[in-house]
Scaffold this motif. Structure first.
Motif, PDB file in Angstrom:
ATOM      1  N   HIS A 390       0.833  -1.202   0.000  1.00 51.59           N
ATOM      2  CA  HIS A 390       0.000   0.000   0.000  1.00 51.59           C
ATOM      3  C   HIS A 390       0.871   1.256   0.000  1.00 51.59           C
ATOM      4  O   HIS A 390       2.109   1.180   0.024  1.00 51.59           O
ATOM      5  CB  HIS A 390      -0.922   0.005   1.224  1.00 51.59           C
ATOM      6  CG  HIS A 390      -1.856  -1.154   1.286  1.00 51.59           C
ATOM      7  ND1 HIS A 390      -2.927  -1.295   0.425  1.00 51.59           N
ATOM      8  CD2 HIS A 390      -1.891  -2.238   2.114  1.00 51.59           C
ATOM      9  CE1 HIS A 390      -3.578  -2.420   0.703  1.00 51.59           C
ATOM     10  NE2 HIS A 390      -2.967  -3.008   1.730  1.00 51.59           N
ATOM     11  N   PHE A 391       0.202   2.390   0.028  1.00 50.34           N
ATOM     12  CA  PHE A 391       0.854   3.690   0.168  1.00 50.34           C
ATOM     13  C   PHE A 391       0.875   4.077   1.647  1.00 50.34           C
ATOM     14  O   PHE A 391      -0.086   3.819   2.379  1.00 50.34           O
ATOM     15  CB  PHE A 391       0.092   4.744  -0.638  1.00 50.34           C
ATOM     16  CG  PHE A 391       0.602   6.144  -0.452  1.00 50.34           C
ATOM     17  CD1 PHE A 391       1.759   6.571  -1.098  1.00 50.34           C
ATOM     18  CD2 PHE A 391      -0.050   7.036   0.378  1.00 50.34           C
ATOM     19  CE1 PHE A 391       2.247   7.855  -0.922  1.00 50.34           C
ATOM     20  CE2 PHE A 391       0.409   8.332   0.551  1.00 50.34           C
ATOM     21  CZ  PHE A 391       1.566   8.736  -0.099  1.00 50.34           C
ATOM     22  N   GLU A 393       1.891   7.253   4.541  1.00 47.09           N
ATOM     23  CA  GLU A 393       2.220   8.649   4.767  1.00 47.09           C
ATOM     24  C   GLU A 393       2.937   8.807   6.104  1.00 47.09           C
ATOM     25  O   GLU A 393       2.664   8.083   7.059  1.00 47.09           O
ATOM     26  CB  GLU A 393       0.973   9.524   4.745  1.00 47.09           C
ATOM     27  CG  GLU A 393      -0.004   9.282   5.868  1.00 47.09           C
ATOM     28  CD  GLU A 393      -1.208  10.218   5.801  1.00 47.09           C
ATOM     29  OE1 GLU A 393      -1.378  10.877   4.756  1.00 47.09           O
ATOM     30  OE2 GLU A 393      -1.957  10.283   6.788  1.00 47.09           O
ATOM     31  N   THR A 413       5.106   4.287  -1.494  1.00 50.12           N
ATOM     32  CA  THR A 413       4.346   3.106  -1.882  1.00 50.12           C
ATOM     33  C   THR A 413       5.283   1.908  -1.859  1.00 50.12           C
ATOM     34  O   THR A 413       6.409   1.986  -2.353  1.00 50.12           O
ATOM     35  CB  THR A 413       3.749   3.262  -3.291  1.00 50.12           C
ATOM     36  OG1 THR A 413       2.836   4.355  -3.283  1.00 50.12           O
ATOM     37  CG2 THR A 413       3.006   1.999  -3.712  1.00 50.12           C
ATOM     38  N   LEU A 426       5.502   9.503  -3.988  1.00 57.14           N
ATOM     39  CA  LEU A 426       4.091   9.795  -4.224  1.00 57.14           C
ATOM     40  C   LEU A 426       3.744   9.712  -5.709  1.00 57.14           C
ATOM     41  O   LEU A 426       2.684   9.201  -6.083  1.00 57.14           O
ATOM     42  CB  LEU A 426       3.757  11.194  -3.684  1.00 57.14           C
ATOM     43  CG  LEU A 426       2.353  11.717  -3.939  1.00 57.14           C
ATOM     44  CD1 LEU A 426       1.329  10.873  -3.189  1.00 57.14           C
ATOM     45  CD2 LEU A 426       2.236  13.182  -3.525  1.00 57.14           C
ATOM     46  N   ARG A 476      -3.323   6.698  -1.499  1.00 61.20           N
ATOM     47  CA  ARG A 476      -2.456   7.399  -2.437  1.00 61.20           C
ATOM     48  C   ARG A 476      -3.284   8.220  -3.422  1.00 61.20           C
ATOM     49  O   ARG A 476      -2.908   9.358  -3.774  1.00 61.20           O
ATOM     50  CB  ARG A 476      -1.589   6.401  -3.201  1.00 61.20           C
ATOM     51  CG  ARG A 476      -0.671   7.064  -4.230  1.00 61.20           C
ATOM     52  CD  ARG A 476       0.264   6.058  -4.877  1.00 61.20           C
ATOM     53  NE  ARG A 476       1.077   6.700  -5.901  1.00 61.20           N
ATOM     54  CZ  ARG A 476       0.733   6.795  -7.186  1.00 61.20           C
ATOM     55  NH1 ARG A 476      -0.421   6.266  -7.599  1.00 61.20           N
ATOM     56  NH2 ARG A 476       1.525   7.388  -8.052  1.00 61.20           N
TER      57      ARG A 476
END
Length: 614
Positions: A390-391, A393, A413, A426, A476
């Motif tokens: 997954h992404f 943050e 990611t 990103l 994302r």
């Protein structure tokens, strides 16, 4: 440029001759690099556990009088202070039989801290030493001590009060790492509360003197010695002397030392103590604790490396090193040591710049280019790929005010490809490669130790621990949408500024009526938006403006509200424009962009920001 050096044992021990020749080549290389990069001077220590290979300097401690750096010149080492403060506090805790797990409120109940999790997870001593209390870094108004009438160090309690705005736990203590200078100001305060002495006096007596670090100290004002190196900034082709500014954070940044003294400290760390120190305290177990974190969620899940007690881990040239870096007005510094390589290095340059390049050059010449690391790479379980592809943050900002930069520009990611993971930015650019070490841990690029971890957060979200930072799974697509939206909004607003200037010029040349208040309201919003960043840049670039009541900070406060007001006012003209349909649509799009930027600035805390009180 003449090189001032102090080389030991060259004639006494034949087996050090190759090392000495290598060190001579290193110094020649560094001298050339110093001149190429226009750096005034550098303090350098290079040691083995039983041998000082080099201690001294290259270049000038003072450019104006052409004073060359010697082994005795003092340099400001900035945050390397934290390593010394941690050792001093550990010594004191040992003397008083106090545990690292002791809540800091038990020692100093008057501390102005806020911790929503205090009942179940109080902030302990080890949290502040590992930067896991959840505090912000110092705010603008609290960075420098502005009372020039005294040369006496105030008690640390006064400095703690200055940093009260930073002392709120933003997450459960011991969960994430966020570098915070106020952590170590509290550490200095604890030393004073427990010992009854000023923190710098206690550390001088119990650490510096036993180690023979005779010139080192925490200096509140510039020391009264001709051997204090002058710090510089470089503007154009000129070195500009930087005054010795007093910071409100001595335990976190006020340490000054020389090459001769740093050699002693490096050997102390390489040898896990010395006969001149308390052998009941400085044991292998204590050094292991200093060099390895225990409080973070990553450490509790088995990741052994990161930021320990004023000491961090880094993989360099095929070896595990420990150390710290530091930067302060006019100086940049770093030290590293590795028992496996039997090597310790300390360097400080008296100019804002990159001290890491010096360290890297020394390591390259002394250790050579590393072979492929000896490590066991395992297949990545399919369940791990399915769960964590997954992404993510970043969610551990050093400053909340600037946390939006992580929220908008950072993020990773995880792209699982067979038995390796590609981390992507990103916008999809490949950055690094991770290799599986087992137990949800990963090797970073060519490192020989695992420093990356996949884990479940306390609220059952997927988490990624990377570069000693805490990240959580996020969307994302939503992040890219926000990013594109902000970029597009900014471009639209700028385009309207340019369009209006061209339109206005043409109208003036043709001597037509101006009118059109709709244009000028949106134009005014764009002009104010640009001026906001100019004002903020002026404050960021000038230390004298930071955290003070001045024109730029007042303007930033007023203009942030004005931008929101003008942006909102443009909505009225959505329904009252008599212009052509194409311009009407363009105007509405630019207006929406201005409103979106207003909402975003409000969301990140820039609207109504009182920098003089931040």
């Amino acid at each position: 440029m003449r090189i001032t050096i102090l080389l030991f044992f060259t004639l006494l021990f034949a087996n050090t001759a190759p090392a000495q020749l290598a060190v001579t080549a290193v110094i020649d290389s560094l001298d050339a690099y110093l001149q190429e990069k226009k750096i005034p001077g550098a303090m350098i220590s290079i040691v083995r556990g039983d041998t000082v290979l080099f201690e001294g300097g290259i270049g000038y401690a003072n450019v104006e009088v052409q004073e060359e750096v010697t082994a005795q010149h003092l340099f400001r080492l900035g945050s390397i202070s934290k390593s010394m403060t941690a050792l001093g506090l550990l010594h004191l805790l040992h003397e008083h039989n106090i545990s690292l797990q002791t809540p800091i409120k038990d020692i100093a109940p008057d501390l102005p801290i806020t911790n929503p999790w205090a009942a179940e997870t109080p902030i302990a001593i080890e949290h502040i030493l590992e930067h896991t209390a959840g505090f912000e870094d110092m705010h603008l108004h609290a960075g420098y001590y502005d009372n020039e009438d005294t040369t006496t160090k105030p008690p640390m309690g006064e400095f703690v009060e200055r940093h009260a705005n930073s002392l709120t736990a933003r997450w459960r203590p011991g969960e994430r790492t966020a570098y915070s200078n106020p952590d170590y100001i509290i550490a200095g305060h604890l030393i004073e509360k427990i010992s009854g002495q000023a923190y710098h006096q206690y550390i001088q007596q119990h650490l510096f003197e036993p180690l023979g670090m005779s010139t080192s100290g925490y200096y509140f004002r510039s020391p009264d010695t001709p051997l204090m190196a002058q710090g510089y900034n470089r503007q154009g082709g000129t070195f500009i002397p930087v005054p010795f500014t007093t910071i409100t954070g001595g335990p976190s940044g006020g340490f000054c030392s020389s090459a001769a003294d740093m050699s002693k400290y490096l050997q102390f760390m390489l040898n896990r103590g010395a006969t001149t120190t308390d052998s009941t305290l400085f044991t292998k177990a204590l050094f292991d604790r200093i060099e390895h974190p225990e409080t973070t969620i990553a450490a509790k899940k088995g990741l052994p490396y990161g930021y320990g007690l004023g000491n961090y881990s880094v993989w360099k040239n095929g070896y595990l090193f420990h150390g710290h870096s530091g930067g302060i007005d006019g100086f940049m510094s770093r030290y590293l040591y590795s028992r496996a390589a039997d090597l310790g290095i300390a360097i400080s340059i008296n100019r804002q710049g990159d001290a890491n390049a010096f360290i890297d050059e020394i390591l390259r010449l002394l250790l050579g280019e590393p072979d492929a690391p000896k490590r066991t790479i395992q297949p990545i379980p399919e369940t791990l790929k399915e769960t964590y592809a997954h992404f993510y943050e970043f969610d551990c900002p050093r400053h909340e005010l600037l946390g939006f930069t992580d929220k908008m520009l950072a993020g990773l990611t995880l792209d699982f490809q067979g038995d390796k993971v590609i981390t992507r930015t990103l916008l999809g650019k490949a950055e690094d490669t991770l290799y599986y070490a087992g137990n949800q841990q990963f090797y970073f690029n060519n490192e020989g130790i695992p420093t990356v971890l996949l884990f479940q957060t306390t609220d059952n979200k997927n988490g990624l621990w990377i570069n000693n930072s805490y990240t959580v799974e996020a969307s994302r697509g939503l992040r890219v949408f926000k990013f594109i939206g902000l970029v597009l909004s900014t471009l639209l607003l700028f385009s309207f500024l340019l369009y209006t200037l061209i339109w206005l010029t043409i109208r003036l040349i043709k001597k037509r009526k101006i009118g059109m208040p709709s244009r000028f309201i949106l134009f005014g919003a764009g002009a104010v938006f640009i001026s906001l960043f100019i004002a903020f840049g002026n404050i960021a670039a000038d230390r004298g403006l930071s955290g003070t009541f001045n024109f730029s900070s007042i303007y930033l406060y007023i203009a942030s509200y004005l931008f929101c007001l003008l942006s909102a006012a443009t909505v009225y003209y959505w329904f009252h424009l008599s212009s052509r349909k194409g311009f009407r649509m363009y105007y509405i799009c630019c207006s929406i962009g201005a409103i979106a930027l207003s909402i975003y600035l409000y969301h990140i805390g820039f609207v109504g920001l009182r920098l003089w009180d931040y």
